[in-house]
Design a protein around this motif. Sequence first.
Motif, PDB file in Angstrom:
ATOM      1  N   ASP A   3       0.838  -1.200   0.000  1.00  0.00           N
ATOM      2  CA  ASP A   3       0.000   0.000   0.000  1.00  0.00           C
ATOM      3  C   ASP A   3       0.868   1.244   0.000  1.00  0.00           C
ATOM      4  OD1 ASP A   3      -2.374  -1.384   0.024  1.00  0.00           O
ATOM      5  OD2 ASP A   3      -2.497  -1.445   2.190  1.00  0.00           O
ATOM      6  N   ILE A   4       1.887   1.265  -0.838  1.00  0.00           N
ATOM      7  CA  ILE A   4       2.824   2.382  -0.860  1.00  0.00           C
ATOM      8  C   ILE A   4       2.687   3.113  -2.183  1.00  0.00           C
ATOM      9  CG2 ILE A   4       5.274   3.008  -0.823  1.00  0.00           C
ATOM     10  CD1 ILE A   4       5.630   0.396   0.874  1.00  0.00           C
ATOM     11  N   THR A   5       2.553   4.429  -2.105  1.00  0.00           N
ATOM     12  CA  THR A   5       2.491   5.261  -3.289  1.00  0.00           C
ATOM     13  C   THR A   5       3.906   5.688  -3.642  1.00  0.00           C
ATOM     14  OG1 THR A   5       0.347   6.091  -2.553  1.00  0.00           O
ATOM     15  CG2 THR A   5       1.475   7.365  -4.240  1.00  0.00           C
ATOM     16  N   THR A   6       4.232   5.681  -4.942  1.00  0.00           N
ATOM     17  CA  THR A   6       5.562   6.102  -5.365  1.00  0.00           C
ATOM     18  C   THR A   6       5.509   6.655  -6.784  1.00  0.00           C
ATOM     19  OG1 THR A   6       7.887   5.456  -5.573  1.00  0.00           O
ATOM     20  CG2 THR A   6       6.240   3.825  -6.246  1.00  0.00           C
ATOM     21  N   ASN A   7       6.520   7.434  -7.126  1.00  0.00           N
ATOM     22  CA  ASN A   7       6.649   7.931  -8.491  1.00  0.00           C
ATOM     23  C   ASN A   7       7.747   7.187  -9.251  1.00  0.00           C
ATOM     24  OD1 ASN A   7       8.884   9.009  -7.206  1.00  0.00           O
ATOM     25  ND2 ASN A   7       8.691  11.024  -8.144  1.00  0.00           N
ATOM     26  N   ASN A   8       8.362   6.165  -8.599  1.00  0.00           N
ATOM     27  CA  ASN A   8       9.438   5.409  -9.243  1.00  0.00           C
ATOM     28  C   ASN A   8       9.485   4.007  -8.617  1.00  0.00           C
ATOM     29  OD1 ASN A   8      12.040   4.274  -9.882  1.00  0.00           O
ATOM     30  ND2 ASN A   8      12.739   6.334 -10.439  1.00  0.00           N
ATOM     31  N   GLU A   9       8.885   3.046  -9.300  1.00  0.00           N
ATOM     32  CA  GLU A   9       8.779   1.684  -8.758  1.00  0.00           C
ATOM     33  C   GLU A   9      10.142   1.049  -8.483  1.00  0.00           C
ATOM     34  OE1 GLU A   9       6.012  -0.218  -8.002  1.00  0.00           O
ATOM     35  OE2 GLU A   9       4.673   1.465  -8.422  1.00  0.00           O
ATOM     36  N   LEU A  10      11.093   1.219  -9.401  1.00  0.00           N
ATOM     37  CA  LEU A  10      12.405   0.595  -9.238  1.00  0.00           C
ATOM     38  C   LEU A  10      13.139   1.161  -8.022  1.00  0.00           C
ATOM     39  CD1 LEU A  10      14.678  -1.257 -10.139  1.00  0.00           C
ATOM     40  CD2 LEU A  10      15.447   0.557 -11.682  1.00  0.00           C
ATOM     41  N   MET A  11      13.180   2.482  -7.914  1.00  0.00           N
ATOM     42  CA  MET A  11      13.865   3.090  -6.772  1.00  0.00           C
ATOM     43  C   MET A  11      13.143   2.762  -5.471  1.00  0.00           C
ATOM     44  SD  MET A  11      15.220   6.704  -8.342  1.00  0.00           S
ATOM     45  CE  MET A  11      16.354   7.112  -7.002  1.00  0.00           C
ATOM     46  N   ALA A  12      11.816   2.681  -5.515  1.00  0.00           N
ATOM     47  CA  ALA A  12      11.053   2.336  -4.318  1.00  0.00           C
ATOM     48  C   ALA A  12      11.365   0.919  -3.864  1.00  0.00           C
ATOM     49  CB  ALA A  12       9.560   2.505  -4.569  1.00  0.00           C
ATOM     50  N   THR A  13      11.567   0.007  -4.805  1.00  0.00           N
ATOM     51  CA  THR A  13      11.928  -1.369  -4.463  1.00  0.00           C
ATOM     52  C   THR A  13      13.267  -1.400  -3.729  1.00  0.00           C
ATOM     53  OG1 THR A  13      10.670  -2.231  -6.333  1.00  0.00           O
ATOM     54  CG2 THR A  13      12.377  -3.663  -5.424  1.00  0.00           C
ATOM     55  N   ILE A  14      14.219  -0.622  -4.226  1.00  0.00           N
ATOM     56  CA  ILE A  14      15.531  -0.529  -3.573  1.00  0.00           C
ATOM     57  C   ILE A  14      15.384   0.082  -2.183  1.00  0.00           C
ATOM     58  CG2 ILE A  14      17.798   0.591  -3.699  1.00  0.00           C
ATOM     59  CD1 ILE A  14      17.423   0.407  -6.834  1.00  0.00           C
ATOM     60  N   ILE A  31       9.744  -1.970   9.686  1.00  0.00           N
ATOM     61  CA  ILE A  31       8.724  -0.960   9.397  1.00  0.00           C
ATOM     62  C   ILE A  31       8.022  -1.181   8.057  1.00  0.00           C
ATOM     63  CG2 ILE A  31       9.814   0.749  10.893  1.00  0.00           C
ATOM     64  CD1 ILE A  31      10.872   2.152   8.361  1.00  0.00           C
ATOM     65  N   VAL A  32       8.662  -1.915   7.145  1.00  0.00           N
ATOM     66  CA  VAL A  32       8.016  -2.212   5.864  1.00  0.00           C
ATOM     67  C   VAL A  32       6.905  -3.231   6.086  1.00  0.00           C
ATOM     68  CG1 VAL A  32       8.355  -3.141   3.536  1.00  0.00           C
ATOM     69  CG2 VAL A  32      10.098  -1.643   4.551  1.00  0.00           C
ATOM     70  N   ASP A  33       7.225  -4.342   6.759  1.00  0.00           N
ATOM     71  CA  ASP A  33       6.204  -5.362   7.007  1.00  0.00           C
ATOM     72  C   ASP A  33       5.133  -4.891   7.986  1.00  0.00           C
ATOM     73  OD1 ASP A  33       7.036  -7.340   5.199  1.00  0.00           O
ATOM     74  OD2 ASP A  33       8.563  -8.059   6.584  1.00  0.00           O
ATOM     75  N   LEU A  34       5.478  -3.931   8.826  1.00  0.00           N
ATOM     76  CA  LEU A  34       4.461  -3.347   9.712  1.00  0.00           C
ATOM     77  C   LEU A  34       3.494  -2.449   8.946  1.00  0.00           C
ATOM     78  CD1 LEU A  34       6.088  -2.294  13.105  1.00  0.00           C
ATOM     79  CD2 LEU A  34       4.019  -3.636  12.774  1.00  0.00           C
ATOM     80  N   GLY A  35       3.890  -2.022   7.761  1.00  0.00           N
ATOM     81  CA  GLY A  35       3.032  -1.138   6.971  1.00  0.00           C
ATOM     82  C   GLY A  35       3.149   0.318   7.370  1.00  0.00           C
ATOM     83  N   LEU A  36       4.299   0.706   7.901  1.00  0.00           N
ATOM     84  CA  LEU A  36       4.474   2.090   8.353  1.00  0.00           C
ATOM     85  C   LEU A  36       4.872   3.055   7.235  1.00  0.00           C
ATOM     86  CD1 LEU A  36       6.281   1.620  11.796  1.00  0.00           C
ATOM     87  CD2 LEU A  36       3.829   1.737  11.299  1.00  0.00           C
ATOM     88  N   ILE A  37       5.298   2.523   6.102  1.00  0.00           N
ATOM     89  CA  ILE A  37       5.696   3.389   4.991  1.00  0.00           C
ATOM     90  C   ILE A  37       4.473   3.645   4.108  1.00  0.00           C
ATOM     91  CG2 ILE A  37       7.232   3.675   2.994  1.00  0.00           C
ATOM     92  CD1 ILE A  37       8.684   3.570   5.706  1.00  0.00           C
TER      93      ILE A  37
END
Length: 108
Positions: A3-14, A31-37
């Motif tokens: 549930d993360i919004t981004t303008n760059n999928e590749l950089m967001a994955t990194i 914090i990623v698995d907690l859903g805090l981002i």
Amino acid sequence: MRDITTNNELMATIALAALQDVEDPEIGLNIVDLGLIYQLDFDEQEKKIYCTMTLTTQFCPMGGSIRANCRHRLENAFPGFEIIVALQFHPPWNASRISAEGRKFLEG
């Protein structure tokens, strides 16, 4: 991507891979698995990364530490970028944001 919004999928994955190393010390889950981002946006021309995140509660005593660790991990993953980490509490965090991996960890 969760549930993360981004303008760059590749950089967001990194970025998310780097943020997997940041744990909520009271829960022991990253914090990623907690859903805090909530959002990760990248301005490659200005060399800035904007990370919008939340905490499990607005009064989390470890909030400053979590935010600093988030900034540090992103600085390591993206040398030379300015990292801006903003807290947002709307919508408020709830357990439905926890990933399947996070649920397994908490149940284990």
